[in-house]
Scaffold this active site. Structure first.
Site, PDB file in Angstrom:
ATOM      1  N   LYS A 240      60.481 -29.470  -5.343  1.00 32.68           N
ATOM      2  CA  LYS A 240      61.241 -29.221  -6.573  1.00 32.68           C
ATOM      3  C   LYS A 240      60.780 -30.209  -7.624  1.00 32.68           C
ATOM      4  O   LYS A 240      60.849 -31.418  -7.425  1.00 32.68           O
ATOM      5  CB  LYS A 240      62.737 -29.357  -6.308  1.00 32.68           C
TER       6      LYS A 240
ATOM      7  N   LYS B 190      59.939 -24.775  -6.532  1.00 27.87           N
ATOM      8  CA  LYS B 190      60.732 -24.566  -7.741  1.00 27.87           C
ATOM      9  C   LYS B 190      60.242 -25.471  -8.849  1.00 27.87           C
ATOM     10  O   LYS B 190      60.064 -26.658  -8.580  1.00 27.87           O
ATOM     11  CB  LYS B 190      62.193 -24.868  -7.404  1.00 27.87           C
TER      12      LYS B 190
END
Ligand code: PBG
Length: 325
Positions: free
Chosen positions: A196, A249
């Site tokens: 992320k 992400k």
């Protein structure tokens, strides 16, 4: 010319026959925003078509998604300011909005897979994913793990099928796995937000939850967008700590990371097509600059081609309707 690649493209039947990647509603997870109240849907300005839903509307939306073949939802509660504290204790309140929302969807639709988010930012008065040292401003890793484990147990007890740690603290996957197993939640999956990144693409999401950090940024825990080998290191740790699915992400600017993780890992890979990516498509489509439907299906197909087994996307419902036609 002996080799003419265009021969394989000349008819739709041939194109379908040789197509390498396929997209269906079964691959999609719909992120949904939840608020307190009754029978209302509050539009999110920067995400045209997306709303903050009261629990009754959340159940209605989940029913529609399920009928369209989208059988997993990821819930994000917008917590009232009065419940936000430095210790983020609302994150594990069994009667809090998050737990009630999970229970309501599971009661109405037992076969809908419900994913709960793990991170403190919606519940923290500091707006960070971890606890903040009030003197130094440091985001405290190990002290945060204890709270994340309580949050995970709260979600599992409410009926969550999948726990999604999005906080990027070190060691959280193993810590949460152990806490879940100790309470016999060995069948609860962990979808790790493994790679992320500290991204500008989360802007509309933070507006939706009013969860932006009060001070500083998230660069001491979320990854540097310039790095990709570091994602392999995170993947290796999460695998060893018992993650079931690894997520990358944001999505589109990080297709290379999805590809690298898919090559490096035997776990299923998920991609999160985040709020800012949704906002960009919607803004351009509303201006008539791009074709909304074509771009949605192309985008999601490209995630599949890059190696994503699963895609979290605000386009889930629209895409499922388009795929149905
Ligand atoms: C917070 C969290 C964020 C998103 C999902 N969980 C934002 C952040 O890290 O600041 C972003 C999702 C999106 O932009 O769609 N733990």
């Amino acid at each position: 010319m002996l080799s003419r690649p265009r021969r394989n493209r000349r008819h739709e039947v041939i194109r379908s026959m040789v197509r390498e990647s396929h997209l269906s509603a079964a691959h999609l997870i719909a992120p949904l925003f939840v608020i307190e109240g009754k029978d209302s849907r509050i539009p999110i300005k920067s995400m045209p078509g997306q709303n903050r839903l009261t629990i009754d509307q959340l159940v209605k939306e989940s029913r529609e998604l399920f009928a369209l073949g989208v059988k997993c939802v990821s819930l994000f509660p917008a917590i009232d300011d009065k419940f936000k504290t430095p210790d983020a204790r609302e994150a594990f309140n069994p009667e809090g909005l998050n737990a009630r929302a999970i229970r309501a969807v599971k009661e109405a639709l037992p076969d809908m897979m419900v994913m709960g988010d793990i991170a403190l930012d919606p519940y923290s008065s500091d707006g960070h994913d971890g606890l903040v040292d009030s003197k130094t401003g440091e985001i405290l890793n190990d002290a945060t793990l204890e709270v994340l484990a309580k949050q995970a147990l709260c979600e599992a007890r409410a009926g969550a099928d999948i726990i999604g740690p999005s906080d990027m603290m070190d060691g959280r996957i193993g810590f949460i796995r152990k806490a879940l197993d100790q309470e016999n939640f060995h069948n609860t999956l962990i979808m790790s937000y493994c790679a992320k990144y500290a991204s500008g693409y989360y802007g509309p999401f933070r507006e939706a939850l009013d969860s932006a950090p009060k001070k500083g940024d998230k660069k001491t825990y979320q990854m540097d967008p310039a790095n990709s080998t570091e994602a392999l290191r995170e993947a290796k740790l999460d695998e060893a700590e018992g993650a079931d699915i690894l997520m990358v992400k944001p999505g589109l600017p990080y297709l290379d990371i999805i590809y690298r993780l898919k090559q490096a890992s035997h776990l299923p890979i998920a991609a999160y097509n985040v709020s800012g990516e949704y906002a960009m498509v919607k803004a351009a489509a509303q201006n008539g600059w791009i074709d909304n439907d074509k771009v949605i299906l192309e985008t999601l197909t490209c995630f599949r081609r890059a190696g994503a087994d699963v895609i979290l996307t605000y386009f889930a419902k629209e895409a499922a309707i388009l795929l149905d036609q």
